[in-house]
Enzyme design. Sequence first.
Site, PDB file in Angstrom:
ATOM      1  N   LYS A  53      -7.113   5.763  10.579  1.00  0.00           N
ATOM      2  CA  LYS A  53      -6.443   4.784  11.384  1.00  0.00           C
ATOM      3  C   LYS A  53      -5.406   5.262  12.638  1.00  0.00           C
ATOM      4  O   LYS A  53      -5.331   5.015  14.321  1.00  0.00           O
ATOM      5  CB  LYS A  53      -6.474   3.332  10.894  1.00  0.00           C
ATOM      6  CG  LYS A  53      -7.582   2.587  10.460  1.00  0.00           C
ATOM      7  CD  LYS A  53      -6.817   1.993   9.508  1.00  0.00           C
ATOM      8  CE  LYS A  53      -8.528   0.891   8.838  1.00  0.00           C
ATOM      9  NZ  LYS A  53      -8.028   0.017   7.985  1.00  0.00           N
ATOM     10  N   GLN A  97      -3.239  -2.754   5.219  1.00  0.00           N
ATOM     11  CA  GLN A  97      -4.039  -1.619   4.361  1.00  0.00           C
ATOM     12  C   GLN A  97      -4.376  -2.356   3.781  1.00  0.00           C
ATOM     13  O   GLN A  97      -3.530  -2.586   2.421  1.00  0.00           O
ATOM     14  CB  GLN A  97      -3.697  -1.074   4.442  1.00  0.00           C
ATOM     15  CG  GLN A  97      -5.259   0.054   3.588  1.00  0.00           C
ATOM     16  CD  GLN A  97      -6.394   0.551   5.136  1.00  0.00           C
ATOM     17  OE1 GLN A  97      -6.410   0.684   5.997  1.00  0.00           O
ATOM     18  NE2 GLN A  97      -7.391   0.065   4.134  1.00  0.00           N
ATOM     19  N   ASP A 120      -6.811  -6.714  12.457  1.00  0.00           N
ATOM     20  CA  ASP A 120      -8.425  -7.035  11.497  1.00  0.00           C
ATOM     21  C   ASP A 120      -8.531  -8.333  11.924  1.00  0.00           C
ATOM     22  O   ASP A 120      -9.476  -8.522  11.424  1.00  0.00           O
ATOM     23  CB  ASP A 120      -7.565  -6.719  10.008  1.00  0.00           C
ATOM     24  CG  ASP A 120      -8.094  -6.020   9.027  1.00  0.00           C
ATOM     25  OD1 ASP A 120      -8.893  -4.696  10.392  1.00  0.00           O
ATOM     26  OD2 ASP A 120      -7.082  -5.560   8.080  1.00  0.00           O
TER      27      ASP A 120
END
Length: 289
Positions: A53, A97, A120
């Site tokens: 990422k 995460q 997200d």
Amino acid sequence: MTNIIDGKLAAQQIREQLSAKVDAFVDVNGITPNLTVILVGDNPASQVYVRNKIRQTQQVGMISNEIKLADNVSQTEILAHIARLNADHNVHGILVQLPLPKHIDEHAILEAIEPHKDVDGFHALNSGKLFSGLPGGLVPCTPQGCVILAKKALGDNLSGKHAVVLGRSNIVGKPVAMLLLQQNCTVTIAHSRTENIAQVVRGADIVIAAVGIANFVKGDWIKPGATVIDVGINRIFDEQQDKYTLVGDVDFAEVVKVAGAITPVPGGVGPMTIACLLENTFLAATHSL
Ligand code: NAP
């Protein structure tokens, strides 16, 4: 001939277009979009995901920072980092995460992220906007990637198609069902209590498989010519190759013979998830003006 939908290529195209948009945005506004990732613990898979990422964010000209926290970090400390990032005008996207260690309340962490920085798309405000059809929210990345790939196979108009989504998680199943509904698909959501699941899947023009069980969807479940999007990432031991390999939730060898289009694993939905995260980071930066 079955169309093997190339998620790597689709993701690369998104990154190339995004790179140009980022350059122009920086030139005009003097602001570089910034994604900050919080990684807790040393889960090897999470470390790989975060590395990818960060690398890809930087490759398109955006800034990416990582905050690494020990496995035994307190929830209060994670929340303090989030509060600081929420208040920092130079940070446009915040990603924690997952999964988090057992002693941390994942829900409390995700809800603490400022919704405009929730790249997200897991915050209740963003889910609410998605479910209510309200504009301006950030949409979860993997579901977004699934719809883009379905369109690669079927064209932009998915209206009237029967989509069967296997799985009802908050991060994949439910949001992808909502996105397909927005595209005017007729959507069925199947899960572990669904009866006659093979028969349900046989009615689908589009199958989205997100159950987390290796090779779950079989060839005789698929209507000939259907589009099959495989979200699953399962690590299994391959006796023939004598090593661990990644497989999806779809039995690729069987389904490829029946489907009209199918995503491979790896190289299908996975790359699209990161590409959509980069898009969300850019979108969050544009909303910050
Ligand atoms: P999850 O939270 O474990 O949810 C799995 C879903 O599958 C649940 O809704 C469950 O039903 C359903 N299910 C389980 N067993 C089933 C069965 N026998 N028949 C029908 N449905 C069944 O998983 P997730 O987070 O959504 O992830 C799903 C898969 O996608 C995993 O392999 C994950 O690694 C992968 N994934 C990939 C990406 C990517 O970037 N490619 C991103 C996220 C996830 P119940 O609700 O009834 O229990």
